[in-house]
Scaffold this active site. Structure first.
Site, short mmCIF file in Angstrom:
data_model
loop_
_atom_site.label_atom_id
_atom_site.label_comp_id
_atom_site.label_asym_id
_atom_site.label_seq_id
_atom_site.Cartn_x
_atom_site.Cartn_y
_atom_site.Cartn_z
N ASP A 84 15.12 -4.84 -66.51
CA ASP A 84 14.43 -4.34 -67.62
C ASP A 84 12.81 -3.76 -66.80
O ASP A 84 11.78 -3.97 -67.08
CB ASP A 84 13.89 -6.08 -67.96
CG ASP A 84 13.29 -6.83 -67.01
OD1 ASP A 84 14.06 -6.96 -66.47
OD2 ASP A 84 12.88 -7.96 -67.57
N GLU A 144 11.40 -15.06 -53.91
CA GLU A 144 11.77 -14.38 -53.36
C GLU A 144 11.22 -14.79 -52.24
O GLU A 144 11.99 -14.85 -51.08
CB GLU A 144 10.48 -13.18 -53.69
CG GLU A 144 10.70 -12.57 -54.91
CD GLU A 144 10.38 -13.75 -56.68
OE1 GLU A 144 10.36 -15.09 -56.13
OE2 GLU A 144 10.82 -12.58 -57.90
C1 UGA Z 1 11.14 -13.01 -62.27
C2 UGA Z 1 11.60 -11.87 -61.01
O1 UGA Z 1 11.23 -10.98 -61.23
C3 UGA Z 1 12.67 -12.37 -61.29
O2 UGA Z 1 13.58 -11.89 -59.93
C4 UGA Z 1 12.54 -14.35 -61.34
O3 UGA Z 1 14.21 -14.60 -61.57
C5 UGA Z 1 12.49 -15.06 -62.50
O4 UGA Z 1 11.04 -14.13 -62.75
C6 UGA Z 1 12.30 -15.99 -62.40
O5 UGA Z 1 11.34 -16.35 -61.88
O6 UGA Z 1 13.21 -17.26 -63.56
P1 UGA Z 1 11.05 -12.24 -65.04
O7 UGA Z 1 10.57 -10.94 -65.93
O8 UGA Z 1 10.79 -13.05 -65.90
O9 UGA Z 1 11.33 -12.03 -63.60
O10 UGA Z 1 12.66 -12.62 -65.71
P2 UGA Z 1 14.05 -11.94 -66.07
O11 UGA Z 1 13.90 -9.93 -66.12
O12 UGA Z 1 14.25 -12.33 -67.55
O13 UGA Z 1 15.39 -11.99 -65.70
C7 UGA Z 1 15.30 -11.47 -64.27
C8 UGA Z 1 16.47 -11.07 -64.12
O14 UGA Z 1 17.36 -12.22 -64.16
C9 UGA Z 1 17.53 -9.44 -64.66
O15 UGA Z 1 17.36 -9.02 -64.21
C10 UGA Z 1 17.87 -10.34 -66.05
O16 UGA Z 1 18.62 -9.24 -66.51
C11 UGA Z 1 18.21 -11.52 -65.34
N1 UGA Z 1 18.96 -12.99 -66.41
C12 UGA Z 1 17.94 -13.11 -66.63
C13 UGA Z 1 20.59 -13.40 -65.84
O17 UGA Z 1 21.48 -12.75 -65.08
N2 UGA Z 1 20.44 -14.45 -66.47
C14 UGA Z 1 20.40 -15.26 -68.07
O18 UGA Z 1 20.06 -16.23 -68.10
C15 UGA Z 1 17.94 -15.25 -67.30
MN MN Z 2 12.25 -9.07 -65.85
#
Ligand code: UGA
Ligand code: MN
Length: 245
Positions: free
Chosen positions: A106, A189
């Site tokens: 995203d 990270e």
């Molecule tokens: C931030 C960080 O950039 C993430 O790398 C980190 O994992 C996350 O916070 C966290 O600490 O939980 P954020 O934009 O808040 O990212 O999170 P998302 O974009 O919702 O998820 C990160 C990535 O994991 C995305 O590529 C999403 O597609 C994936 N994801 C998310 C999953 O594979 N499973 C899930 O249940 C949620």
């Molecule tokens: Mn994100």
């Protein structure tokens, strides 16, 4: 050297839109292998269609979030961690050189980013534009040298960086056979970069004109309720009549 882009993804209303947008960026980058890993128990043909149509070299894999985290009712979950560890495992088994980058599905990527990270010797770092009040997450650089980290949330972390704010050379990863990402929300990270020890923050290669340019943005789509059940394999125009108000 080849670039290995590790992208976690999961099923939600904006997934196909995000992957379309991201694929159209990566299509413009030479010598790139896209590792797309879905948090699911099976692959999705609609995702596969986007990957195939892009013409990008890709490997589409699955890595479900462990159930003890998936079933959590309160507090944050370790999003994308099993996906990224699966990508690391693939790199360990299939490659011997190049550079890896964790690119969430995203975010928004400037093409200059890929030229910058491609020559990473060990670990490189650079600013990430944030849409929150902090504005940016970045190494602080004075007189060309590392002075600390700026982020909206430092949280006692040794490496207060965003997932999109660093790249690692494959040879460096392979020299650290234990390195992986912990299932620790907020510290993914930090935990991963600590697992690359010996490695200190001041050793990071500072890219993007000594961290003065923003070449990646941590964007986020507004969350919405799905219009119809996401387990529909394909949006079916004929069901629209039933939905018509
Ligand atoms: C931030 C960080 O950039 C993430 O790398 C980190 O994992 C996350 O916070 C966290 O600490 O939980 P954020 O934009 O808040 O990212 O999170 P998302 O974009 O919702 O998820 C990160 C990535 O994991 C995305 O590529 C999403 O597609 C994936 N994801 C998310 C999953 O594979 N499973 C899930 O249940 C949620
Ligand atoms: Mn994100």
């Amino acid at each position: 050297p080849p670039l290995y882009i590790i992208t976690p993804t999961y099923r939600r209303p904006e997934q196909l839109a995000e992957l379309t947008r991201m694929s159209h960026t990566l299509m413009l980058v030479p010598n790139l292998i896209w590792l797309v890993i879905e948090d699911a128990y099976g692959t999705n043909s609609l995702v596969e269609d986007i990957l195939r149509r892009s013409g990008i070299r890709y490997h589409y894999m699955i890595a479900p979030m462990p159930v003890q985290y998936k079933n959590k009712t309160k507090g944050p979950r370790p999003r994308g961690v099993s996906n990224r560890n699966k990508g690391l495992e693939w790199i360990r088994e299939n490659t011997y050189n190049g550079v890896l980058y964790f690119a969430d599905d995203d975010n928004t990527y400037d093409l200059d980013l890929f030229n910058e990270i491609r020559y990473t010797k060990s670990v490189s770092m650079f600013p990430v534009g944030l849409i929150t009040k902090a504005g940016v997450s970045s190494p602080i650089v004075r007189n060309g040298t590392f002075r600390g980290f700026y982020d909206g949330w430092i949280g006692g972390r040794k490496f207060a960086v965003d997932m999109a704010g660093f790249a690692v050379s494959v040879q460096f990863l392979l020299s650290r056979p234990q390195a992986s990402m912990p299932f620790k929300p907020g510290f993914e990270e930090d935990g991963f970069l600590k697992s690359l020890a010996p490695f200190e923050p001041f050793e990071a290669e500072l890219l993007a004109s000594k961290c003065t340019r923003i070449l990646v943005w941590h964007t986020q789509a507004k969350k919405n309720e799905p219009a119809w059940p996401l387990d529909y394999t394909r949006y079916n125009n004929t069901n629209l009549i039933a939905l018509k108000n």
